[in-house]
Design a protein around this motif. Structure first.
Motif, PDB file in Angstrom:
ATOM      1  N   ASP A   1      26.736  33.639  36.810  1.00 11.87           N
ATOM      2  CA  ASP A   1      26.540  32.765  37.757  1.00 11.87           C
ATOM      3  C   ASP A   1      27.415  33.140  39.096  1.00 11.87           C
ATOM      4  OD1 ASP A   1      25.018  30.558  36.541  1.00 11.87           O
ATOM      5  OD2 ASP A   1      26.761  30.583  35.105  1.00 11.87           O
ATOM      6  N   ALA A   2      28.559  34.297  38.611  1.00 10.23           N
ATOM      7  CA  ALA A   2      29.314  34.583  39.727  1.00 10.23           C
ATOM      8  C   ALA A   2      29.969  35.905  39.373  1.00 10.23           C
ATOM      9  CB  ALA A   2      30.370  33.580  40.283  1.00 10.23           C
ATOM     10  N   GLU A   3      30.473  36.623  40.314  1.00  7.33           N
ATOM     11  CA  GLU A   3      30.868  37.947  39.754  1.00  7.33           C
ATOM     12  C   GLU A   3      32.307  38.025  40.847  1.00  7.33           C
ATOM     13  OE1 GLU A   3      28.612  41.390  40.112  1.00  7.33           O
ATOM     14  OE2 GLU A   3      26.944  40.502  38.937  1.00  7.33           O
ATOM     15  N   LEU A   4      33.246  38.588  40.149  1.00  9.38           N
ATOM     16  CA  LEU A   4      34.584  38.830  40.926  1.00  9.38           C
ATOM     17  C   LEU A   4      35.076  40.220  40.789  1.00  9.38           C
ATOM     18  CD1 LEU A   4      37.142  37.915  42.454  1.00  9.38           C
ATOM     19  CD2 LEU A   4      38.170  37.312  40.155  1.00  9.38           C
ATOM     20  N   ASN A   5      35.247  41.094  41.719  1.00  6.88           N
ATOM     21  CA  ASN A   5      35.717  42.273  41.878  1.00  6.88           C
ATOM     22  C   ASN A   5      37.239  42.299  42.064  1.00  6.88           C
ATOM     23  OD1 ASN A   5      36.611  45.168  42.288  1.00  6.88           O
ATOM     24  ND2 ASN A   5      34.827  45.315  43.572  1.00  6.88           N
ATOM     25  N   ALA A   6      37.895  42.469  40.993  1.00  2.00           N
ATOM     26  CA  ALA A   6      39.488  42.452  41.163  1.00  2.00           C
ATOM     27  C   ALA A   6      40.128  43.832  41.126  1.00  2.00           C
ATOM     28  CB  ALA A   6      40.170  41.662  40.068  1.00  2.00           C
ATOM     29  N   ILE A   7      39.354  44.977  41.396  1.00  2.00           N
ATOM     30  CA  ILE A   7      39.763  46.471  41.013  1.00  2.00           C
ATOM     31  C   ILE A   7      40.846  46.564  42.381  1.00  2.00           C
ATOM     32  CG2 ILE A   7      38.828  48.868  41.632  1.00  2.00           C
ATOM     33  CD1 ILE A   7      36.285  47.948  40.328  1.00  2.00           C
ATOM     34  N   GLY A   8      41.957  47.199  41.549  1.00  2.00           N
ATOM     35  CA  GLY A   8      42.872  47.504  42.670  1.00  2.00           C
ATOM     36  C   GLY A   8      43.991  46.238  42.966  1.00  2.00           C
ATOM     37  N   LEU A   9      43.607  45.227  42.421  1.00  2.00           N
ATOM     38  CA  LEU A   9      44.660  44.073  42.796  1.00  2.00           C
ATOM     39  C   LEU A   9      45.652  44.039  41.374  1.00  2.00           C
ATOM     40  CD1 LEU A   9      42.021  41.074  43.336  1.00  2.00           C
ATOM     41  CD2 LEU A   9      43.494  42.475  44.987  1.00  2.00           C
ATOM     42  N   PRO A  10      47.158  43.966  42.038  1.00  2.74           N
ATOM     43  CA  PRO A  10      48.099  43.947  40.945  1.00  2.74           C
ATOM     44  C   PRO A  10      48.509  42.616  40.408  1.00  2.74           C
ATOM     45  CG  PRO A  10      49.024  44.021  43.046  1.00  2.74           C
ATOM     46  CD  PRO A  10      47.433  44.133  43.323  1.00  2.74           C
ATOM     47  N   CYS A  11      49.193  42.588  39.178  1.00  3.33           N
ATOM     48  CA  CYS A  11      49.075  41.292  38.735  1.00  3.33           C
ATOM     49  C   CYS A  11      50.433  40.701  39.463  1.00  3.33           C
ATOM     50  CB  CYS A  11      50.026  41.618  37.371  1.00  3.33           C
ATOM     51  SG  CYS A  11      50.743  40.148  36.658  1.00  3.33           S
ATOM     52  N   PRO A  12      49.994  39.436  39.755  1.00  2.00           N
ATOM     53  CA  PRO A  12      49.014  38.453  39.163  1.00  2.00           C
ATOM     54  C   PRO A  12      47.701  38.121  39.739  1.00  2.00           C
ATOM     55  CG  PRO A  12      50.443  37.115  40.344  1.00  2.00           C
ATOM     56  CD  PRO A  12      51.092  38.407  40.690  1.00  2.00           C
ATOM     57  N   LEU A  13      47.456  38.825  40.862  1.00  2.00           N
ATOM     58  CA  LEU A  13      46.333  38.614  41.842  1.00  2.00           C
ATOM     59  C   LEU A  13      45.118  38.367  41.022  1.00  2.00           C
ATOM     60  CD1 LEU A  13      47.259  40.615  44.843  1.00  2.00           C
ATOM     61  CD2 LEU A  13      47.324  38.178  44.560  1.00  2.00           C
ATOM     62  N   PRO A  14      44.630  39.270  39.851  1.00  2.00           N
ATOM     63  CA  PRO A  14      43.398  38.913  39.261  1.00  2.00           C
ATOM     64  C   PRO A  14      43.218  37.513  38.828  1.00  2.00           C
ATOM     65  CG  PRO A  14      44.154  41.420  38.691  1.00  2.00           C
ATOM     66  CD  PRO A  14      45.603  40.375  39.492  1.00  2.00           C
ATOM     67  N   VAL A  15      44.237  37.155  37.929  1.00  2.00           N
ATOM     68  CA  VAL A  15      44.218  35.933  37.472  1.00  2.00           C
ATOM     69  C   VAL A  15      44.175  34.717  38.643  1.00  2.00           C
ATOM     70  CG1 VAL A  15      45.684  33.885  36.098  1.00  2.00           C
ATOM     71  CG2 VAL A  15      45.423  36.279  35.226  1.00  2.00           C
ATOM     72  N   LEU A  16      44.805  34.946  39.785  1.00  2.00           N
ATOM     73  CA  LEU A  16      44.854  33.857  40.768  1.00  2.00           C
ATOM     74  C   LEU A  16      43.436  33.974  41.243  1.00  2.00           C
ATOM     75  CD1 LEU A  16      48.182  34.623  42.424  1.00  2.00           C
ATOM     76  CD2 LEU A  16      47.737  32.392  41.044  1.00  2.00           C
ATOM     77  N   ARG A  17      42.813  34.914  41.462  1.00  2.00           N
ATOM     78  CA  ARG A  17      41.442  35.100  41.873  1.00  2.00           C
ATOM     79  C   ARG A  17      40.540  34.554  40.981  1.00  2.00           C
ATOM     80  NH1 ARG A  17      41.133  39.154  46.154  1.00  2.00           N
ATOM     81  NH2 ARG A  17      43.243  38.781  47.412  1.00  2.00           N
ATOM     82  N   ILE A  18      40.666  34.595  39.795  1.00  2.00           N
ATOM     83  CA  ILE A  18      39.783  33.994  38.566  1.00  2.00           C
ATOM     84  C   ILE A  18      39.813  32.611  38.889  1.00  2.00           C
ATOM     85  CG2 ILE A  18      39.619  33.881  36.231  1.00  2.00           C
ATOM     86  CD1 ILE A  18      40.411  36.898  35.950  1.00  2.00           C
ATOM     87  N   ARG A  19      41.200  32.135  38.846  1.00  2.00           N
ATOM     88  CA  ARG A  19      41.241  30.608  39.110  1.00  2.00           C
ATOM     89  C   ARG A  19      40.540  30.106  40.079  1.00  2.00           C
ATOM     90  NH1 ARG A  19      44.934  26.764  37.141  1.00  2.00           N
ATOM     91  NH2 ARG A  19      46.331  28.464  36.449  1.00  2.00           N
TER      92      ARG A  19
ATOM     93  N   TYR B   1      38.908  46.944  33.417  1.00  2.00           N
ATOM     94  CA  TYR B   1      38.750  45.802  32.303  1.00  2.00           C
ATOM     95  C   TYR B   1      37.609  44.885  32.702  1.00  2.00           C
ATOM     96  CZ  TYR B   1      42.867  47.989  31.208  1.00  2.00           C
ATOM     97  OH  TYR B   1      44.150  48.756  30.806  1.00  2.00           O
ATOM     98  N   HIS B   2      36.834  44.491  31.790  1.00  2.00           N
ATOM     99  CA  HIS B   2      35.707  43.575  31.983  1.00  2.00           C
ATOM    100  C   HIS B   2      35.780  42.537  31.390  1.00  2.00           C
ATOM    101  CE1 HIS B   2      33.397  47.120  33.865  1.00  2.00           C
ATOM    102  NE2 HIS B   2      34.216  47.784  32.946  1.00  2.00           N
ATOM    103  N   PHE B   3      35.408  41.376  32.077  1.00  2.00           N
ATOM    104  CA  PHE B   3      35.521  40.091  31.324  1.00  2.00           C
ATOM    105  C   PHE B   3      34.540  39.229  31.856  1.00  2.00           C
ATOM    106  CE2 PHE B   3      39.702  41.599  32.606  1.00  2.00           C
ATOM    107  CZ  PHE B   3      40.549  41.574  31.367  1.00  2.00           C
ATOM    108  N   VAL B   4      34.185  38.314  30.636  1.00  2.00           N
ATOM    109  CA  VAL B   4      33.182  37.289  31.050  1.00  2.00           C
ATOM    110  C   VAL B   4      33.941  35.871  30.711  1.00  2.00           C
ATOM    111  CG1 VAL B   4      30.945  36.369  30.644  1.00  2.00           C
ATOM    112  CG2 VAL B   4      31.019  38.746  30.573  1.00  2.00           C
TER     113      VAL B   4
END
Length: 80
Positions: free
Chosen positions: A5-23, A69-72
């Motif tokens: 339903d949606a995709e998120l490219n978090a390549i190159g983002l340091p912790c904690p940005l991937p989780v913040l963008r996922i939220r 790292y790939h997540f669904v």
């Protein structure tokens, strides 16, 4: 590649940005919809697992492939 339903490219983002963008991305989805995420931060594996556990979202897939790292993630039916 399966349909999400949606995709998120978090390549190159340091912790904690991937989780913040996922939220943030999950906030735009309806309960039961899926989000595909790709990240390069090695901490994202444990961070995403912990995030989905405490937010009652469902981690359908978590894998490492070629230093990415790939997540669904399926958004939970109850708001969190």
């Amino acid at each position: 590649m399966p349909d999400y339903d949606a995709e998120l490219n978090a390549i190159g983002l340091p912790c904690p940005l991937p989780v913040l963008r996922i939220r943030k991305a999950l906030q735009t989805l309806e309960g039961g919809q899926t989000l595909y995420v790709v990240a390069t931060d090695p901490d994202s594996l444990k961070d995403v697992e912990a995030f989905t556990r405490i937010t009652e979202n469902e981690l359908l897939e978590a894998r490492e492939e070629e230093s990415k790292y790939h997540f669904v993630i399926r958004k939970g039916m109850t708001p969190k």
